[in-house]
Design an enzyme around this catalytic site. Sequence first.
Site, mmCIF file in Angstrom:
data_model
loop_
_atom_site.group_PDB
_atom_site.id
_atom_site.type_symbol
_atom_site.label_atom_id
_atom_site.label_comp_id
_atom_site.label_asym_id
_atom_site.label_seq_id
_atom_site.Cartn_x
_atom_site.Cartn_y
_atom_site.Cartn_z
ATOM 1 N N TYR A 38 5.578 -15.059 -14.209
ATOM 2 C CA TYR A 38 4.591 -14.055 -13.796
ATOM 3 C C TYR A 38 3.181 -14.515 -14.155
ATOM 4 O O TYR A 38 2.253 -14.421 -13.334
ATOM 5 C CB TYR A 38 4.896 -12.719 -14.471
ATOM 6 C CG TYR A 38 3.961 -11.605 -14.046
ATOM 7 C CD1 TYR A 38 4.093 -11.004 -12.798
ATOM 8 C CD2 TYR A 38 2.955 -11.153 -14.892
ATOM 9 C CE1 TYR A 38 3.235 -9.993 -12.402
ATOM 10 C CE2 TYR A 38 2.099 -10.141 -14.502
ATOM 11 C CZ TYR A 38 2.241 -9.564 -13.258
ATOM 12 O OH TYR A 38 1.389 -8.549 -12.867
ATOM 13 N N ILE B 43 -1.010 1.255 -7.235
ATOM 14 C CA ILE B 43 -2.417 0.934 -7.045
ATOM 15 C C ILE B 43 -2.753 0.800 -5.562
ATOM 16 O O ILE B 43 -3.802 1.264 -5.099
ATOM 17 C CB ILE B 43 -2.764 -0.378 -7.782
ATOM 18 C CG1 ILE B 43 -2.578 -0.211 -9.290
ATOM 19 C CG2 ILE B 43 -4.194 -0.816 -7.479
ATOM 20 C CD1 ILE B 43 -2.665 -1.524 -10.053
ATOM 21 N N ALA C 205 0.804 -1.229 0.000
ATOM 22 C CA ALA C 205 0.000 0.000 0.000
ATOM 23 C C ALA C 205 0.833 1.272 0.000
ATOM 24 O O ALA C 205 0.280 2.365 0.128
ATOM 25 C CB ALA C 205 -0.938 0.000 1.211
#
Length: 299
Positions: free
Chosen positions: A175, A26, A22
């Site tokens: 990924y 995003i 955070a």
Amino acid sequence: MQGGQFTKETDETGKVVIITGANAGIGKETALELARRGATVYMACRDKQRAEEARKQIIRETNNQNVFFLQLDLSSLASVRKFVADFKAEQNQLHILINNAGVYSVTRRLTQDGFELQLGVNHMGHFLLTILLLDLLRKSAPSRIVNVSSLAHTVGKIHVDDLNLEKSYDDRESYNQSKLANVMFTRELAKRLAGTGVTVNALHPGVVDTDILTNYNIGKDSVLSFKTIKPLFWLFLKTPKNGAQTTIYAAIDPDLDDVTGQYFSDCKPKNVAKVALDEKVAQFLWQESEKWTGAPKVI
């Protein structure tokens, strides 16, 4: 190009939220918006200095003092367990868990527990974190789990014979596998939590201008990274604020109170790739995730 927007005004006062990763991108924009709406936000981040800077900025911009930082390194199962213990020492409820953090690695690297880094951080760390927090999520129901996946899951494959990619390594395949794992985990957990009041959904945020793209290789064996050609594509990239819209939508839209096991993009439901519907592989992934992380079993 900036995609769907979540425009409903809601009051999230009284809700306790955890957001991994955070401190930037995003995750930071999600934390900012939920704090603006009154939620108590826990920023679960690896880098203490960057997290504290972001936390203070969010408090200044929202005037919400209930924004906190607890250290979490998803590449370490010990760190995940310590984070959960620290959080439970401060809170006895959890309404929204947002598994947002992610990594991209060009070379094969390992977590502290010997997992291939992208699978280890993007899936295994979040798997253990989520399972260890289920007691609080159940207690606080109705509650939500939001897993930030990617359109990359559509070209992903769970390497059942080489999950840790020891035999061969390709950064993009690694990924893509980790993002497919996010979707499969979402669907399987939703089934196991049916009737508990805890919903689980996944999403594609869009192609967003964040740090995770820095080392992304454009083509196989290419010397070009996304950072190199980014100036040519900046018009097609979402800003982090716009990239966070679907996460916010999945976390708090009142219309999704009873929606679970779904996948969203641009604040709308989307179909997952056919490969994500393979129940046999999903069961394999779940069993391996339990084994690798030592997570308690979920009915």
